[in-house]
Design a protein around this motif. Structure first.
Motif, PDB file in Angstrom:
ATOM      1  N   UNK A 107       0.654  -1.379  -0.029  1.00  0.00           N
ATOM      2  CA  UNK A 107      -0.087  -0.098  -0.441  1.00  0.00           C
ATOM      3  C   UNK A 107       1.343   1.018  -0.067  1.00  0.00           C
ATOM      4  N   UNK A 108       2.519   1.284   0.815  1.00  0.00           N
ATOM      5  CA  UNK A 108       3.366   2.784   0.700  1.00  0.00           C
ATOM      6  C   UNK A 108       3.168   2.706  -0.831  1.00  0.00           C
ATOM      7  N   UNK A 109       4.235   1.942  -0.682  1.00  0.00           N
ATOM      8  CA  UNK A 109       4.544   2.122  -2.203  1.00  0.00           C
ATOM      9  C   UNK A 109       3.788   2.275  -3.053  1.00  0.00           C
ATOM     10  N   UNK A 110       2.245   1.582  -2.849  1.00  0.00           N
ATOM     11  CA  UNK A 110       1.408   1.590  -4.558  1.00  0.00           C
ATOM     12  C   UNK A 110       0.490   3.277  -4.692  1.00  0.00           C
ATOM     13  N   UNK A 111       1.313   4.209  -3.190  1.00  0.00           N
ATOM     14  CA  UNK A 111       1.072   5.113  -2.759  1.00  0.00           C
ATOM     15  C   UNK A 111       1.931   6.182  -4.140  1.00  0.00           C
ATOM     16  N   UNK A 112       3.047   5.668  -4.291  1.00  0.00           N
ATOM     17  CA  UNK A 112       3.899   6.262  -4.127  1.00  0.00           C
ATOM     18  C   UNK A 112       4.145   7.226  -3.422  1.00  0.00           C
ATOM     19  N   UNK A 113       5.213   6.807  -2.561  1.00  0.00           N
ATOM     20  CA  UNK A 113       6.009   7.623  -1.538  1.00  0.00           C
ATOM     21  C   UNK A 113       7.114   8.551  -1.761  1.00  0.00           C
TER      22      UNK A 113
ATOM     23  N   UNK B  56       2.231   2.912 -13.706  1.00  0.00           N
ATOM     24  CA  UNK B  56       1.175   3.263 -12.546  1.00  0.00           C
ATOM     25  C   UNK B  56       0.879   5.231 -13.727  1.00  0.00           C
ATOM     26  N   UNK B  57       0.065   5.710 -13.643  1.00  0.00           N
ATOM     27  CA  UNK B  57      -0.339   6.281 -14.479  1.00  0.00           C
ATOM     28  C   UNK B  57      -0.131   7.939 -13.400  1.00  0.00           C
ATOM     29  N   UNK B  58      -0.110   8.285 -12.358  1.00  0.00           N
ATOM     30  CA  UNK B  58      -0.591   8.828 -11.540  1.00  0.00           C
ATOM     31  C   UNK B  58       0.776   9.245 -10.716  1.00  0.00           C
ATOM     32  N   UNK B  59       1.427   7.777 -10.414  1.00  0.00           N
ATOM     33  CA  UNK B  59       2.140   7.444  -9.230  1.00  0.00           C
ATOM     34  C   UNK B  59       3.603   7.436 -10.149  1.00  0.00           C
ATOM     35  N   UNK B  60       3.253   6.549 -11.688  1.00  0.00           N
ATOM     36  CA  UNK B  60       4.548   5.878 -12.464  1.00  0.00           C
ATOM     37  C   UNK B  60       5.407   5.664 -10.888  1.00  0.00           C
ATOM     38  N   UNK B  61       5.209   4.611 -10.708  1.00  0.00           N
ATOM     39  CA  UNK B  61       5.848   3.151 -10.555  1.00  0.00           C
ATOM     40  C   UNK B  61       5.064   1.879 -11.072  1.00  0.00           C
ATOM     41  N   UNK B  62       6.307   0.595 -11.012  1.00  0.00           N
ATOM     42  CA  UNK B  62       5.572  -0.713 -11.791  1.00  0.00           C
ATOM     43  C   UNK B  62       4.655  -1.331 -10.762  1.00  0.00           C
ATOM     44  N   UNK B  63       3.846  -1.386 -11.519  1.00  0.00           N
ATOM     45  CA  UNK B  63       1.967  -1.745 -11.198  1.00  0.00           C
ATOM     46  C   UNK B  63       1.981  -3.324 -10.832  1.00  0.00           C
TER      47      UNK B  63
END
Length: 492
Positions: free
Chosen positions: A148-154, A337-344
């Protein structure tokens, strides 16, 4: 660096020797030593368990010199992925880098799951009545929180990891100081009869098990090799960061191991009802500075365990992303990810595998989990990189090599023997668990996945073989045929 192509993906070479060594050491010294000291004692059957950490350091150093030569001559982002792609492209196309990513999708989150197992073990010191089901749910909750923390793009992840690193070092130093100031040599150096009898088969079984645990504790000495495109003067910095980090961590581990044995009777570490078998660092602090200090350090260790999972999944999720963007793995893993730019997709997959690995470790034992992840890693990464050094010396003799392996090929031979010992004894040290068979099955499944993928992508063996000798001095992408003929076309 002469012969080194410009860093790809917008990276800049900004990491110096001190930072590189610190990065390696931070990955090496996570929750591992806090949970494996009792396992090492059980493997050897006494305080001679320190042999395991020394043997692990020797294997790590031999294997580290392989990483050093490959990393210095191929200083790109991706580590093993780059080395295997360059070495084996001539005959098997993209098979080896594909299989590396395939196996990394398993062994990276399995390594992270050991951190969650350790988290729950030490939590049991603070909550002695913690039940099995509750522990399972807490562990799964920790993994979900990390995702969850990584998904939200810290943002400012570097600052967060720095704080976690300081907490980890604090915990390690406190345990060492407590042990050294209350050290009893009679506890640490009174060995059982036959402890060093090399003629007994049980010694060598224990040695193989201890070597497996030892190398697990040293994993991370190659972290900067995956960041080759961001290292200043990689020809000098990468080899030194690997050697320095292994030496530094060996000193820390021996101080922890011998210091703990000088405070806690090793027989207690074999008693599953004793806190020393699951939370040895807490037991050391309780024995020396009292329960209050032990509780404080236990909290620090819990933060360390969480940090190891957090940083591991953060970096591991990028491996399939880089490969997919380079058309060496499934395209779905190349999306951000469209907003936070991490590999979903990579992060989600590794989170699921980490959860499964945690449950395996909880309902078998931590040794089984370590055996499983090491056997999978050995097949494609360890064995293949040993071969890659020799293959590249023959295939690309003019490749700039700022660092050449000392005493070549002796380190390759030592590493090969060490990995063979670990792999060969895996089933015996995990009776009924069959880690060798599981690793072979995963590899076979990866080969099937590769042929399905390559047929869809129309690459070798269902399309032209693409040769890319990008690190050769004066070479350009797509040039340099494997057999002296004109290069085959790159459909990209």
């Amino acid at each position: 660096m002469s012969g080194s192509p410009p860093p790809s993906g917008g990276f800049t070479r900004r990491i110096g020797l001190f930072q590189a060594t610190a990065i390696n050491m931070s990955q090496m010294c996570g929750i591992g030593p806090f949970v494996t000291i009792p396992l090492m004692v059980a493997a050897f059957g006494g305080p001679q368990a320190s042999i395991g950490f020394v043997a692990g350091a020797i294997l790590a150093l031999a294997d580290g010199l392989i990483w050093a030569e490959l990393g210095a001559s191929l200083p790109g982002s991706g580590g093993s992925y780059v080395y295997l792609r360059q070495a084996f492209q001539y005959r098997t196309g993209r098979l080896m880098p594909f299989l590396f990513v395939w196996t990394a999708m398993l062994f990276v989150p399995l390594i992270m799951s050991t951190g969650v197992v350790g988290f729950v073990q030490y939590l049991g010191y603070l909550a002695p009545d913690l039940g099995g089901t509750t522990g399972d749910l807490i562990g799964l909750g920790v993994i979900a929180l990390v995702i969850l923390l990584l998904w939200r793009g810290i943002e400012h992840i570097a600052k967060i990891t720095t704080v976690m690193w300081i907490v980890m070092i604090t915990a390690v130093v406190l345990v060492i100081v407590a042990a050294v100031t209350h050290f009893d040599p009679d506890l640490a150096f009174t060995f059982p009869k036959g402890a060093f009898d090399l003629t007994e088969g049980s010694f060598w079984m224990g040695f193989a098990a201890g070597l497996t645990i030892g190398i697990y504790d040293y994993l991370g000495y190659n972290t900067t090799a995956y960041m080759g495109a961001e290292i200043k003067d990689p020809g000098r910095t990468l080899p030194r960061s690997i050697v320095y980090s292994i030496g530094g961590i060996m000193v820390i581990y021996l101080l922890l191991q011998i210091g703990s044995l000088g405070v806690i009777d090793w027989h207690r570490m074999l008693d599953s009802t004793d806190i020393a078998s699951s939370s040895v660092a807490s037991a050391v602090l309780q024995e020396t500075w009292g329960k209050g200090a032990a509780q404080v350090v236990t909290v620090l260790i819990l933060i360390t365990a969480f940090a190891s999972v957090f940083t591991g999944l953060l970096g591991g999720s990028r491996i399939p992303y880089d490969a997919a963007r380079d058309r060496v793995f499934f395209r779905a893993y190349g999306k951000l990810h469209a907003k936070h730019k991490f590999p979903t997709f990579g992060l989600a997959t590794m989170g699921v595998v980490a959860a499964a690995g945690f449950l395996i470790g909880r309902h078998t034992d931590l040794v089984t989990l370590i055996q499983l992840l090491t056997t999978v890693m050995i097949l494609v990464q360890a064995f293949s990189q040993i071969a890659a050094v020799t293959v590249l010396r023959k295939r690309q003799p003019t490749l700039p090599r700022p660092y050449k392996m000392w005493l070549y090929p002796l380190p390759s031979v030592v590493a090969l023997v060490g990995w063979l010992v670990i792999y060969g004894y895996a089933d015996k040290n995990s009776p009924g668990r069959h880690p060798i068979e599981w690793s072979l099955g995963w590899l076979a499944l990866g080969c099937v996945a590769f042929f399905l993928w390559s047929r869809f992508e129309k690459v070798w063996p269902f399309g032209p073989r693409e040769i890319n000798e990008e690190y050769l001095a004066g070479a350009t992408a797509g040039t340099g045929a494997a057999d002296g003929r004109a290069p085959e076309p790159d459909p990209r």
